[in-house]
Motif scaffolding. Structure first.
Motif, PDB file in Angstrom:
ATOM      1  N   UNK A  34       0.827  -1.208   0.000  1.00  0.00           N
ATOM      2  CA  UNK A  34       0.000   0.000   0.000  1.00  0.00           C
ATOM      3  C   UNK A  34       0.864   1.262   0.000  1.00  0.00           C
ATOM      4  N   UNK A  35       1.958   1.244   0.771  1.00  0.00           N
ATOM      5  CA  UNK A  35       2.863   2.392   0.820  1.00  0.00           C
ATOM      6  C   UNK A  35       3.504   2.639  -0.540  1.00  0.00           C
ATOM      7  N   UNK A  36       3.977   1.575  -1.169  1.00  0.00           N
ATOM      8  CA  UNK A  36       4.672   1.708  -2.452  1.00  0.00           C
ATOM      9  C   UNK A  36       3.728   2.169  -3.565  1.00  0.00           C
ATOM     10  N   UNK A  37       2.537   1.605  -3.626  1.00  0.00           N
ATOM     11  CA  UNK A  37       1.599   1.982  -4.693  1.00  0.00           C
ATOM     12  C   UNK A  37       1.053   3.389  -4.491  1.00  0.00           C
ATOM     13  N   UNK A  38       0.856   3.782  -3.229  1.00  0.00           N
ATOM     14  CA  UNK A  38       0.328   5.132  -2.968  1.00  0.00           C
ATOM     15  C   UNK A  38       1.394   6.206  -3.205  1.00  0.00           C
ATOM     16  N   UNK A  39       2.664   5.785  -3.282  1.00  0.00           N
ATOM     17  CA  UNK A  39       3.743   6.746  -3.526  1.00  0.00           C
ATOM     18  C   UNK A  39       3.885   7.084  -5.011  1.00  0.00           C
ATOM     19  N   UNK A  40       3.063   6.465  -5.842  1.00  0.00           N
ATOM     20  CA  UNK A  40       3.009   6.738  -7.281  1.00  0.00           C
ATOM     21  C   UNK A  40       4.369   6.527  -7.964  1.00  0.00           C
ATOM     22  N   UNK A  41       5.035   5.457  -7.597  1.00  0.00           N
ATOM     23  CA  UNK A  41       6.306   5.104  -8.220  1.00  0.00           C
ATOM     24  C   UNK A  41       6.049   4.222  -9.439  1.00  0.00           C
ATOM     25  N   UNK A  42       6.880   4.334 -10.443  1.00  0.00           N
ATOM     26  CA  UNK A  42       6.806   3.406 -11.561  1.00  0.00           C
ATOM     27  C   UNK A  42       7.384   2.066 -11.126  1.00  0.00           C
ATOM     28  N   UNK A  43       6.974   0.985 -11.790  1.00  0.00           N
ATOM     29  CA  UNK A  43       7.423  -0.336 -11.373  1.00  0.00           C
ATOM     30  C   UNK A  43       7.483  -1.273 -12.562  1.00  0.00           C
ATOM     31  N   UNK A  44       8.127  -2.413 -12.350  1.00  0.00           N
ATOM     32  CA  UNK A  44       8.151  -3.475 -13.353  1.00  0.00           C
ATOM     33  C   UNK A  44       8.169  -4.813 -12.625  1.00  0.00           C
ATOM     34  N   UNK A  45       7.678  -5.853 -13.305  1.00  0.00           N
ATOM     35  CA  UNK A  45       7.648  -7.179 -12.702  1.00  0.00           C
ATOM     36  C   UNK A  45       6.362  -7.427 -11.933  1.00  0.00           C
ATOM     37  N   UNK A  46       6.141  -8.676 -11.562  1.00  0.00           N
ATOM     38  CA  UNK A  46       4.938  -9.062 -10.842  1.00  0.00           C
ATOM     39  C   UNK A  46       5.289  -9.830  -9.578  1.00  0.00           C
ATOM     40  N   UNK A  47       4.383  -9.814  -8.618  1.00  0.00           N
ATOM     41  CA  UNK A  47       4.542 -10.571  -7.389  1.00  0.00           C
ATOM     42  C   UNK A  47       5.790 -10.167  -6.629  1.00  0.00           C
ATOM     43  N   UNK A  48       6.515 -11.170  -6.105  1.00  0.00           N
ATOM     44  CA  UNK A  48       7.717 -10.901  -5.327  1.00  0.00           C
ATOM     45  C   UNK A  48       8.844 -10.324  -6.175  1.00  0.00           C
ATOM     46  N   UNK A  49       8.729 -10.460  -7.493  1.00  0.00           N
ATOM     47  CA  UNK A  49       9.774  -9.953  -8.394  1.00  0.00           C
ATOM     48  C   UNK A  49       9.554  -8.486  -8.770  1.00  0.00           C
ATOM     49  N   UNK A  50       8.476  -7.882  -8.261  1.00  0.00           N
ATOM     50  CA  UNK A  50       8.191  -6.497  -8.633  1.00  0.00           C
ATOM     51  C   UNK A  50       9.214  -5.550  -8.016  1.00  0.00           C
TER      52      UNK A  50
END
Length: 331
Positions: free
Chosen positions: A292-308
Protein backbone atom coordinates in the motif's frame (compact mmCIF):
# COMPACT_ATOMS: atom_id res chain seq x y z
CA UNK A 1 19.01 27.24 -20.84
CA UNK A 2 19.87 25.17 -17.75
CA UNK A 3 18.40 26.04 -14.37
CA UNK A 4 20.40 25.59 -11.19
CA UNK A 5 19.16 22.79 -8.94
CA UNK A 6 20.27 21.59 -5.52
CA UNK A 7 23.32 19.34 -6.00
CA UNK A 8 22.47 15.68 -5.48
CA UNK A 9 25.49 15.32 -3.18
CA UNK A 10 23.90 17.77 -0.71
CA UNK A 11 20.69 15.70 -0.68
CA UNK A 12 22.67 12.48 -0.16
CA UNK A 13 24.58 14.00 2.76
CA UNK A 14 21.32 15.27 4.22
CA UNK A 15 19.75 11.80 3.89
CA UNK A 16 22.71 10.23 5.69
CA UNK A 17 22.46 12.70 8.57
CA UNK A 18 18.78 11.79 8.99
CA UNK A 19 19.58 8.09 9.08
CA UNK A 20 22.81 7.84 11.08
CA UNK A 21 23.34 7.89 14.80
CA UNK A 22 25.13 11.10 15.91
CA UNK A 23 27.55 8.74 17.68
CA UNK A 24 28.67 7.26 14.35
CA UNK A 25 32.37 8.25 13.73
CA UNK A 26 31.49 9.43 10.22
CA UNK A 27 28.67 11.73 11.41
CA UNK A 28 30.76 14.89 12.10
CA UNK A 29 32.65 14.41 8.82
CA UNK A 30 29.40 14.20 6.85
CA UNK A 31 27.92 17.13 8.78
CA UNK A 32 30.94 19.32 8.00
CA UNK A 33 30.82 18.31 4.34
CA UNK A 34 27.09 19.01 4.18
CA UNK A 35 27.33 22.55 5.57
CA UNK A 36 30.38 23.33 3.41
CA UNK A 37 28.57 22.23 0.25
CA UNK A 38 25.37 24.00 1.29
CA UNK A 39 27.31 27.24 1.79
CA UNK A 40 28.86 26.78 -1.65
CA UNK A 41 25.45 26.24 -3.19
CA UNK A 42 24.11 29.38 -1.51
CA UNK A 43 27.01 31.28 -3.05
CA UNK A 44 26.02 30.03 -6.49
CA UNK A 45 22.40 31.08 -5.96
CA UNK A 46 23.65 34.63 -5.46
CA UNK A 47 24.84 34.58 -9.06
CA UNK A 48 21.29 33.69 -10.15
CA UNK A 49 19.79 36.38 -7.92
CA UNK A 50 21.87 39.20 -9.35
CA UNK A 51 21.81 38.02 -12.98
CA UNK A 52 18.08 38.76 -12.92
CA UNK A 53 19.08 42.44 -12.99
CA UNK A 54 20.73 42.15 -16.41
CA UNK A 55 19.16 44.47 -18.98
CA UNK A 56 17.98 42.98 -22.32
CA UNK A 57 17.98 39.49 -20.84
CA UNK A 58 17.02 37.82 -24.11
CA UNK A 59 20.55 38.34 -25.45
CA UNK A 60 22.16 36.26 -22.67
CA UNK A 61 22.07 32.47 -22.80
CA UNK A 62 22.79 31.05 -19.33
CA UNK A 63 23.72 27.50 -18.36
CA UNK A 64 24.30 26.56 -14.72
CA UNK A 65 26.04 23.61 -13.04
CA UNK A 66 27.71 22.06 -16.06
CA UNK A 67 29.99 19.04 -15.60
CA UNK A 68 31.85 18.44 -18.83
CA UNK A 69 34.19 15.53 -19.73
CA UNK A 70 37.67 16.46 -20.95
CA UNK A 71 40.60 14.13 -21.65
CA UNK A 72 39.56 11.40 -19.24
CA UNK A 73 38.42 13.72 -16.46
CA UNK A 74 35.71 16.33 -15.83
CA UNK A 75 35.55 20.04 -15.15
CA UNK A 76 32.75 21.96 -13.48
CA UNK A 77 31.28 25.32 -14.52
CA UNK A 78 29.22 27.18 -11.92
CA UNK A 79 27.63 29.49 -14.51
CA UNK A 80 28.22 30.00 -18.22
CA UNK A 81 26.90 32.94 -20.23
CA UNK A 82 26.91 32.92 -24.03
CA UNK A 83 26.26 35.99 -26.17
CA UNK A 84 26.89 36.80 -29.81
CA UNK A 85 29.98 38.78 -28.70
CA UNK A 86 31.68 36.65 -26.05
CA UNK A 87 31.51 33.58 -23.81
CA UNK A 88 31.72 34.17 -20.06
CA UNK A 89 32.56 31.70 -17.27
CA UNK A 90 31.53 32.68 -13.72
CA UNK A 91 33.34 30.94 -10.86
CA UNK A 92 31.59 31.27 -7.48
CA UNK A 93 33.30 31.39 -4.10
CA UNK A 94 31.68 31.70 -0.67
CA UNK A 95 34.45 32.02 1.90
CA UNK A 96 34.40 34.14 5.06
CA UNK A 97 37.15 36.31 6.46
CA UNK A 98 39.67 38.38 4.52
CA UNK A 99 40.61 36.95 1.12
CA UNK A 100 44.08 37.85 -0.13
CA UNK A 101 44.70 37.15 -3.82
CA UNK A 102 48.41 36.36 -4.11
CA UNK A 103 49.48 37.30 -7.64
CA UNK A 104 53.05 36.06 -7.14
CA UNK A 105 52.29 32.44 -6.31
CA UNK A 106 48.75 32.32 -7.77
CA UNK A 107 47.02 31.32 -4.58
CA UNK A 108 44.16 32.51 -2.43
CA UNK A 109 44.90 33.08 1.24
CA UNK A 110 42.07 33.29 3.73
CA UNK A 111 42.88 35.39 6.82
CA UNK A 112 40.44 34.59 9.60
CA UNK A 113 41.47 36.11 12.91
CA UNK A 114 45.02 34.97 13.68
CA UNK A 115 45.01 32.08 11.20
CA UNK A 116 45.91 31.94 7.52
CA UNK A 117 44.75 29.21 5.17
CA UNK A 118 45.66 28.65 1.50
CA UNK A 119 43.01 27.82 -1.10
CA UNK A 120 43.30 27.02 -4.77
CA UNK A 121 43.40 30.30 -6.68
CA UNK A 122 39.90 30.83 -8.19
CA UNK A 123 41.41 33.04 -10.90
CA UNK A 124 43.62 30.15 -12.03
CA UNK A 125 40.63 27.81 -11.70
CA UNK A 126 38.57 30.01 -14.01
CA UNK A 127 41.43 30.33 -16.50
CA UNK A 128 41.87 26.55 -16.58
CA UNK A 129 38.15 26.14 -17.22
CA UNK A 130 38.47 28.55 -20.14
CA UNK A 131 41.31 26.53 -21.65
CA UNK A 132 39.29 23.31 -21.51
CA UNK A 133 36.10 24.95 -22.74
CA UNK A 134 37.89 26.63 -25.65
CA UNK A 135 39.41 23.31 -26.69
CA UNK A 136 35.97 21.66 -26.71
CA UNK A 137 34.24 24.50 -28.58
CA UNK A 138 37.09 25.36 -30.97
CA UNK A 139 35.37 23.89 -34.04
CA UNK A 140 31.95 25.31 -33.22
CA UNK A 141 32.91 28.89 -32.31
CA UNK A 142 36.60 29.40 -33.22
CA UNK A 143 36.48 33.22 -33.19
CA UNK A 144 34.38 33.90 -30.11
CA UNK A 145 36.31 35.59 -27.25
CA UNK A 146 36.28 33.80 -23.88
CA UNK A 147 36.40 35.61 -20.54
CA UNK A 148 35.75 34.94 -16.85
CA UNK A 149 34.60 36.53 -13.59
CA UNK A 150 35.20 35.27 -10.04
CA UNK A 151 32.10 36.01 -7.96
CA UNK A 152 32.52 36.25 -4.16
CA UNK A 153 29.08 35.66 -2.66
CA UNK A 154 28.99 37.78 0.49
CA UNK A 155 29.61 41.52 0.72
CA UNK A 156 30.97 40.86 4.24
CA UNK A 157 34.03 39.16 2.72
CA UNK A 158 36.95 41.62 2.45
CA UNK A 159 38.96 41.33 -0.78
CA UNK A 160 42.67 42.22 -0.88
CA UNK A 161 45.55 41.64 -3.28
CA UNK A 162 49.19 42.45 -4.00
CA UNK A 163 48.09 43.38 -7.52
CA UNK A 164 46.90 46.95 -8.07
CA UNK A 165 43.62 45.92 -9.68
CA UNK A 166 41.91 42.56 -10.13
CA UNK A 167 39.42 43.32 -12.87
CA UNK A 168 37.86 39.87 -12.93
CA UNK A 169 37.07 39.47 -9.20
CA UNK A 170 34.04 41.06 -7.56
CA UNK A 171 31.30 40.58 -5.00
CA UNK A 172 28.18 38.97 -6.43
CA UNK A 173 26.32 42.25 -5.96
CA UNK A 174 28.67 43.85 -8.53
CA UNK A 175 28.34 41.04 -11.06
CA UNK A 176 25.90 42.80 -13.39
CA UNK A 177 28.08 45.92 -13.52
CA UNK A 178 31.05 43.75 -14.52
CA UNK A 179 29.02 42.11 -17.29
CA UNK A 180 27.82 45.49 -18.58
CA UNK A 181 31.48 46.57 -18.82
CA UNK A 182 32.23 43.42 -20.81
CA UNK A 183 29.37 44.32 -23.14
CA UNK A 184 31.04 47.70 -23.71
CA UNK A 185 34.44 46.03 -24.28
CA UNK A 186 33.29 43.29 -26.68
CA UNK A 187 31.39 45.37 -29.24
CA UNK A 188 31.41 43.15 -32.34
CA UNK A 189 29.00 40.31 -33.02
CA UNK A 190 31.08 37.22 -33.78
CA UNK A 191 28.37 34.57 -34.01
CA UNK A 192 24.63 34.49 -34.56
CA UNK A 193 21.85 33.51 -32.19
CA UNK A 194 21.23 30.13 -33.83
CA UNK A 195 24.91 29.29 -33.30
CA UNK A 196 24.59 30.05 -29.58
CA UNK A 197 21.67 27.64 -29.41
CA UNK A 198 23.75 24.97 -31.16
CA UNK A 199 26.55 25.44 -28.61
CA UNK A 200 24.07 25.28 -25.70
CA UNK A 201 22.54 22.05 -27.00
CA UNK A 202 26.03 20.61 -27.56
CA UNK A 203 27.08 21.40 -23.98
CA UNK A 204 23.83 20.05 -22.54
CA UNK A 205 24.48 16.74 -24.32
CA UNK A 206 28.02 16.67 -22.90
CA UNK A 207 26.82 17.45 -19.38
CA UNK A 208 27.44 14.39 -17.17
CA UNK A 209 25.92 14.54 -13.66
CA UNK A 210 28.16 12.84 -11.13
CA UNK A 211 27.02 9.40 -9.96
CA UNK A 212 28.31 8.71 -6.45
CA UNK A 213 27.92 5.80 -4.06
CA UNK A 214 27.57 7.81 -0.88
CA UNK A 215 28.23 4.83 1.39
CA UNK A 216 31.56 4.14 -0.31
CA UNK A 217 32.59 7.78 -0.09
CA UNK A 218 32.26 7.79 3.71
CA UNK A 219 33.24 4.10 4.10
CA UNK A 220 29.91 3.20 5.63
CA UNK A 221 28.19 -0.18 5.66
CA UNK A 222 24.51 -0.86 5.17
CA UNK A 223 24.29 -1.86 8.85
CA UNK A 224 25.31 1.69 9.84
CA UNK A 225 22.05 3.09 8.50
CA UNK A 226 19.25 3.29 11.07
CA UNK A 227 16.14 1.24 10.29
CA UNK A 228 12.58 2.27 11.01
CA UNK A 229 10.76 5.58 10.63
CA UNK A 230 12.22 8.30 12.86
CA UNK A 231 10.23 11.15 14.38
CA UNK A 232 11.08 14.53 12.86
CA UNK A 233 10.62 16.21 16.25
CA UNK A 234 12.67 14.01 18.59
CA UNK A 235 14.27 11.35 16.31
CA UNK A 236 12.55 8.62 18.33
CA UNK A 237 11.22 5.48 16.65
CA UNK A 238 7.69 5.65 15.24
CA UNK A 239 5.21 2.80 15.01
CA UNK A 240 2.51 2.37 12.38
CA UNK A 241 -0.88 2.20 14.08
CA UNK A 242 -3.68 1.71 11.55
CA UNK A 243 -2.81 4.42 9.01
CA UNK A 244 -0.79 6.74 11.25
CA UNK A 245 2.82 6.78 12.41
CA UNK A 246 3.02 7.52 16.14
CA UNK A 247 6.27 8.37 17.95
CA UNK A 248 6.91 6.08 20.91
CA UNK A 249 8.74 8.89 22.75
CA UNK A 250 6.90 12.18 22.21
CA UNK A 251 3.59 11.01 20.76
CA UNK A 252 3.97 13.00 17.54
CA UNK A 253 1.65 11.69 14.80
CA UNK A 254 2.03 11.66 11.02
CA UNK A 255 0.30 9.97 8.10
CA UNK A 256 3.20 10.34 5.67
CA UNK A 257 6.36 10.07 7.79
CA UNK A 258 7.39 7.08 5.64
CA UNK A 259 7.71 9.18 2.48
CA UNK A 260 10.95 10.91 3.53
CA UNK A 261 12.37 7.55 4.62
CA UNK A 262 11.54 6.08 1.21
CA UNK A 263 13.25 8.96 -0.61
CA UNK A 264 16.25 8.58 1.71
CA UNK A 265 16.52 4.93 0.68
CA UNK A 266 16.82 5.98 -2.97
CA UNK A 267 19.44 8.60 -2.11
CA UNK A 268 21.54 6.34 0.12
CA UNK A 269 21.32 2.90 -1.45
CA UNK A 270 19.97 2.50 -4.98
CA UNK A 271 17.34 3.96 -7.34
CA UNK A 272 15.00 0.98 -6.92
CA UNK A 273 13.33 -0.92 -4.08
CA UNK A 274 11.35 -4.11 -3.54
CA UNK A 275 8.56 -4.82 -1.10
CA UNK A 276 10.92 -6.87 1.06
CA UNK A 277 13.59 -4.13 1.09
CA UNK A 278 10.99 -1.56 2.13
CA UNK A 279 9.76 -3.77 4.98
CA UNK A 280 13.29 -4.20 6.25
CA UNK A 281 14.07 -0.48 5.97
CA UNK A 282 10.85 0.70 7.62
CA UNK A 283 10.79 -2.21 10.09
CA UNK A 284 7.27 -3.29 9.23
CA UNK A 285 6.16 -6.92 8.94
CA UNK A 286 3.10 -6.73 6.70
CA UNK A 287 3.69 -7.26 2.99
CA UNK A 288 0.24 -5.77 2.32
CA UNK A 289 1.06 -2.56 4.23
CA UNK A 290 4.36 -2.23 2.32
CA UNK A 291 2.47 -2.74 -0.95
CA UNK A 292 0.00 0.00 0.00
CA UNK A 293 2.86 2.39 0.82
CA UNK A 294 4.67 1.71 -2.45
CA UNK A 295 1.60 1.98 -4.69
CA UNK A 296 0.33 5.13 -2.97
CA UNK A 297 3.74 6.75 -3.53
CA UNK A 298 3.01 6.74 -7.28
CA UNK A 299 6.31 5.10 -8.22
CA UNK A 300 6.81 3.41 -11.56
CA UNK A 301 7.42 -0.34 -11.37
CA UNK A 302 8.15 -3.48 -13.35
CA UNK A 303 7.65 -7.18 -12.70
CA UNK A 304 4.94 -9.06 -10.84
CA UNK A 305 4.54 -10.57 -7.39
CA UNK A 306 7.72 -10.90 -5.33
CA UNK A 307 9.77 -9.95 -8.39
CA UNK A 308 8.19 -6.50 -8.63
CA UNK A 309 10.66 -3.60 -8.40
CA UNK A 310 9.67 0.03 -7.75
CA UNK A 311 11.80 2.86 -9.16
CA UNK A 312 12.82 6.22 -7.74
CA UNK A 313 11.15 9.33 -9.17
CA UNK A 314 12.82 10.76 -12.27
CA UNK A 315 14.28 13.55 -10.17
CA UNK A 316 14.92 13.45 -6.44
CA UNK A 317 16.11 17.06 -6.56
CA UNK A 318 13.57 19.66 -5.35
CA UNK A 319 13.28 22.96 -7.19
CA UNK A 320 14.77 25.03 -4.39
CA UNK A 321 16.29 24.92 -0.92
CA UNK A 322 15.41 27.04 2.07
CA UNK A 323 18.22 28.44 4.19
CA UNK A 324 17.86 28.86 7.92
CA UNK A 325 19.07 31.91 9.80
CA UNK A 326 22.84 32.15 9.47
CA UNK A 327 23.15 29.26 7.00
CA UNK A 328 23.65 31.63 4.10
CA UNK A 329 27.06 32.70 5.36
CA UNK A 330 30.39 31.55 4.07
CA UNK A 331 32.58 28.51 4.54
Amino acid sequence: MKERTIPLRILKDEALLRNLSPQCPAYPVIENDYYRRKAGYWGETQIDYYLRLLPHQNKYYILNDLRIPFQGSFFQIDSLILTTRYCLVIESKNIKGILFFDGVFDQLIRINGDTEEAFEDPITQAQNILLQLQAILLKLIPNLPFDYIVSVASNKTILKSDVKTIKRVCHASSLVQKIIKLDDYYTDDVIQTFEIEEVCNFLLKLHSPEQQNILEIYRLKERDILKGVLCQKCRGKMELVNVRWICCHCGNCSQDAHLQKLMDYFLIFRPSITNKQLRTFLEITSRRVAYRILTSSQLTWSGEGKARVYFAPTSLVPANMTFGEGEQYEI
